[in-house]
Design an enzyme around this catalytic site. Structure first.
Site, short mmCIF file in Angstrom:
data_model
loop_
_atom_site.label_atom_id
_atom_site.label_comp_id
_atom_site.label_asym_id
_atom_site.label_seq_id
_atom_site.Cartn_x
_atom_site.Cartn_y
_atom_site.Cartn_z
N SER A 35 0.83 -1.20 0.00
CA SER A 35 0.00 0.00 0.00
C SER A 35 0.87 1.26 0.00
CB SER A 35 -0.88 0.00 1.24
OG SER A 35 -0.07 -0.09 2.40
N HIS A 210 4.91 -2.58 8.05
CA HIS A 210 5.48 -1.39 8.68
C HIS A 210 6.08 -1.72 10.06
CE1 HIS A 210 3.19 0.97 5.77
NE2 HIS A 210 3.75 2.08 6.24
#
Ligand code: DGL
Length: 296
Positions: A35, A210
């Site tokens: 993303s 992340h």
């Protein structure tokens, strides 16, 4: 006699053509998308395990985050991201986004012919192989947690295991801010992980690409008795064995080339990308993904 010489010649030509085709297939790049820039933690790992492979990365930085969007939207975006990579002639697609892996992998498998590797299965397998007490925690985006992607896969592998899943959406912004040791990160981690700390887990899956950036804080808060699983690391081993299974590891012995495409170049992009990748980032191009996909 003439006939068999002809046969032999045709056989040789066919063999040579197959060899040449296979040779070209092997030199195609690996395609990776996320993303945004979280998938760079996977690129970093891939580059150390498969240093000779070329890599094409697409980060959908204009439409990040995926983790708070509906399944339909994440599927639509993931199809576009995969089309973009296939258009770049990749030999394999790595969905370096847990959110997209948990929501869109089945649809991508139906629509595309290249091998597609997601994050959930490798991360779940690594967790199952790591736990000793049978109690596993999983943290991820809202979408990954709401879809129970990890608990379903872990329980499929071993129904006796207990899985505790928690969404930690702010970790994405903290990682992108580079607040890897910041007191605010500690405070938020304490808040997010307080229930999980009561569950007596011995293994915790970092179910978002992340999160490895915040690994030190997460480890400090959850305690050193808990083993952290980086699904990006686990998936790299799967990529390696899949390339061998399909007979397409590169023949090159020189260092692989890396190309980065993003749908937007945010103000702090280079700084944040270098934090995720652990080295300087070049070869970054901005693409208009929606316009490009219409042209394919
Ligand atoms: N990197 C994405 C993942 O692994 C999270 C970021 C987002 O919400 O888009 O799920």
């Amino acid at each position: 006699m003439n006939f068999s010489v002809m046969n032999l010649r045709n056989l040789f030509l066919k063999f040579y053509k197959d060899y040449e085709l296979n040779f070209m297939e092997k030199e195609k790049p690996l395609g990776i998308f996320d993303s945004g820039i979280g998938g760079l933690t996977v690129v970093k790992r891939l580059a150390s395990v498969l240093p000779n492979e070329d890599i094409v990365y697409f980060g959908d930085t204009a439409r990040v985050p995926y983790g708070s969007k509906s399944n339909d939207t994440v599927i639509e975006y993931s199809i576009q991201d995969t089309k973009f990579l296939i258009n770049k002639n990749v030999k394999i697609v790595i969905v370096a986004c847990n959110t997209a892996s948990s929501v869109a992998l089945t649809e991508l498998g139906k629509q595309f012919n290249v091998p597609i590797i997601g994050m959930i299965k490798p991360g779940a397998e690594a967790a199952v192989n790591t736990t000793k007490n049978g109690r596993i925690g999983v943290i991820g985006t809202r979408a990954t947690i709401n879809n129970q992607a990890y608990s379903t896969e872990i329980k499929r592998l071993d129904p006796n295991l207990e899985v505790f899943e928690y969404a930690c959406p702010l970790f994405v912004s903290l990682a992108e801010e580079g607040w890897i040791n910041h007191k605010a990160t500690y405070l938020i981690a304490e808040e997010y992980l307080k229930d999980l700390k009561e569950k007596n887990i011995d293994t915790l899956v970092l179910g978002c690409t992340h999160y490895p950036i915040l690994q030190n804080v997460i480890q400090d808060v959850i305690g050193d008795k808990v083993t952290l699983i980086d699904s990006g690391v686990a998936s790299t081993e799967i990529v390696k064995s899949e390339l061998e299974r399909i007979g397409l590891p590169t023949n090159k012995s020189s260092l692989g080339n890396q190309e980065f495409f993003v749908s937007d170049i945010p103000i702090k992009f280079t700084e944040v990308a270098e934090l995720f990748l652990g080295r300087s980032v070049q070869n970054v191009s901005k693409v208009d993904i929606e316009r490009l996909i219409k042209l394919v």
